[in-house]
Design an enzyme around this catalytic site. Structure first.
Site, PDB file in Angstrom:
ATOM      1  CB  SER A   9     -32.103  52.925 -21.776  1.00  0.00           C
ATOM      2  OG  SER A   9     -32.534  51.168 -21.139  1.00  0.00           O
TER       3      SER A   9
HETATM    4  N1  SAH Z   1     -36.473  47.521 -20.941  1.00  0.00           N
HETATM    5  C1  SAH Z   1     -37.339  49.142 -20.107  1.00  0.00           C
HETATM    6  C2  SAH Z   1     -36.155  49.503 -18.882  1.00  0.00           C
HETATM    7  C3  SAH Z   1     -37.186  49.461 -18.696  1.00  0.00           C
HETATM    8  S1  SAH Z   1     -35.471  49.173 -16.860  1.00  0.00           S
HETATM    9  C4  SAH Z   1     -37.903  50.769 -20.792  1.00  0.00           C
HETATM   10  O1  SAH Z   1     -38.290  50.588 -22.127  1.00  0.00           O
HETATM   11  O2  SAH Z   1     -38.118  50.910 -19.910  1.00  0.00           O
HETATM   12  C5  SAH Z   1     -35.088  47.234 -16.186  1.00  0.00           C
HETATM   13  C6  SAH Z   1     -36.545  46.634 -15.525  1.00  0.00           C
HETATM   14  O3  SAH Z   1     -35.531  45.284 -15.835  1.00  0.00           O
HETATM   15  C7  SAH Z   1     -36.962  47.268 -15.012  1.00  0.00           C
HETATM   16  O4  SAH Z   1     -38.438  47.148 -14.642  1.00  0.00           O
HETATM   17  C8  SAH Z   1     -36.828  45.882 -13.895  1.00  0.00           C
HETATM   18  O5  SAH Z   1     -38.116  46.065 -12.692  1.00  0.00           O
HETATM   19  C9  SAH Z   1     -37.104  44.680 -14.633  1.00  0.00           C
HETATM   20  N2  SAH Z   1     -36.108  43.498 -14.585  1.00  0.00           N
HETATM   21  C10 SAH Z   1     -35.503  43.495 -13.043  1.00  0.00           C
HETATM   22  N3  SAH Z   1     -34.610  42.444 -13.035  1.00  0.00           N
HETATM   23  C11 SAH Z   1     -35.667  41.417 -13.435  1.00  0.00           C
HETATM   24  C12 SAH Z   1     -36.272  40.351 -13.638  1.00  0.00           C
HETATM   25  N4  SAH Z   1     -35.044  39.409 -13.503  1.00  0.00           N
HETATM   26  N5  SAH Z   1     -36.825  39.784 -14.780  1.00  0.00           N
HETATM   27  C13 SAH Z   1     -37.226  41.060 -15.131  1.00  0.00           C
HETATM   28  N6  SAH Z   1     -37.350  41.786 -15.141  1.00  0.00           N
HETATM   29  C14 SAH Z   1     -36.575  42.319 -14.356  1.00  0.00           C
END
Ligand code: SAH
Length: 254
Positions: free
Chosen positions: A105
């Site tokens: 993000s």
């Molecule tokens: N917090 C992260 C941002 C990641 S983007 C950072 O600081 O880098 C969102 C993430 O959520 C992705 O990696 C995606 O694979 C994950 N995601 C999506 N659906 C999910 C679910 N049901 N359970 C766990 N992770 C999930």
């Protein structure tokens, strides 16, 4: 042949290399060590400056004021959470791709979500969507215990290794569908969801402490979503819309 028996060979005096001859090598080695160190220090300083600038121009200037959040944003090396080719853009005012169609993000959003859940030392916070592990590291820097769930196994593995390498070994990473939260360590003082869900997954509400706060982007994956703050008061929940955002979709395990 006379004089070439084994005993003679063994007893042949060893050629002694004067110790002084090692000196140039030792000096060269030390010099390498020092310049290597100096370069690493200079590099660390460059990134520290980039981070301070990021906090000043993107985060404080937009109204984030919680000291613990600002300190965390100033100290976590964001450039070590992005793919190598994107390191020069690590402190830009935008999200960046991290592979597998996912993103880290935008720094402001990470700071905003951290401040809004009001992390306090000793609390337990659950994150859904580990991704690179950056948001988890920021939360951990505020002194809370962090539990984070990632649905893509490769990302979970990479993030877990990266976090240990960078000294955030206390963060617990699980690979799985975050729809179900992480029952083992529930209830949580706060829950941070970093993928956009169509609705608030009920198991997450159950795992939130009474008086706890959840921040979650809600809405359709292909439109602008709304970042929501959910506060749990007994059986009641109070929901507030915070701002329009754009997150990658919340996926479900097949
Ligand atoms: N917090 C992260 C941002 C990641 S983007 C950072 O600081 O880098 C969102 C993430 O959520 C992705 O990696 C995606 O694979 C994950 N995601 C999506 N659906 C999910 C679910 N049901 N359970 C766990 N992770 C999930």
């Amino acid at each position: 042949m006379p004089g070439t028996n084994a005993a003679n060979i063994e007893n042949r005096p060893q050629r002694v290399i004067p110790k002084i001859l090692f000196l140039p090598f030792a000096l060269a080695f030390l010099l390498l060590l020092f310049t290597g160190n100096a370069l690493a220090e200079e590099e660390a300083l460059i990134y520290k400056n980039a981070r301070d600038r990021m906090v000043r121009t993107q985060i404080k200037s937009r109204g984030i004021s919680d000291p613990a959040t600002l300190r965390a944003m100033e100290s976590v090396p964001r450039h070590l959470f992005v793919p190598e080719a994107l390191v020069p853009h690590a402190y830009d005012d935008r999200p960046l791709p991290i592979g597998y169609g996912q993103t880290i993000s935008q720094p402001y959003i990470v700071a905003y979500m951290t401040e809004i859940v009001q992390p306090k030392p000793q609390q337990r916070i659950l994150e859904i969507g580990t991704g690179s592990g950056y948001q988890a590291a920021i939360l951990a820097e505020t002194g809370v215990s962090v539990y984070t769930v990632e649905i893509i196994p490769e990302l979970a593995k990479n993030a877990s290794e990266r976090l240990s390498r960078l000294g955030y070994g206390g963060i617990q990473v699980k690979s799985g569908d975050g729809y179900f939260g992480w029952e083992k360590y529930a209830p949580y003082d706060a829950i941070v969801v970093t993928a956009a869900a169509e609705y608030i997954p009920p198991p997450l509400l159950v795992q939130l402490k009474d008086g706890g706060r959840m921040v979650i982007p809600v809405g359709s994956p292909f439109f602008v979503q709304t970042l929501m703050l959910v506060e749990k008061h007994g059986k009641e929940t109070v929901t507030r819309s915070l701002m329009p955002v754009r997150f990658v979709p919340f996926r479900r395990a097949e």
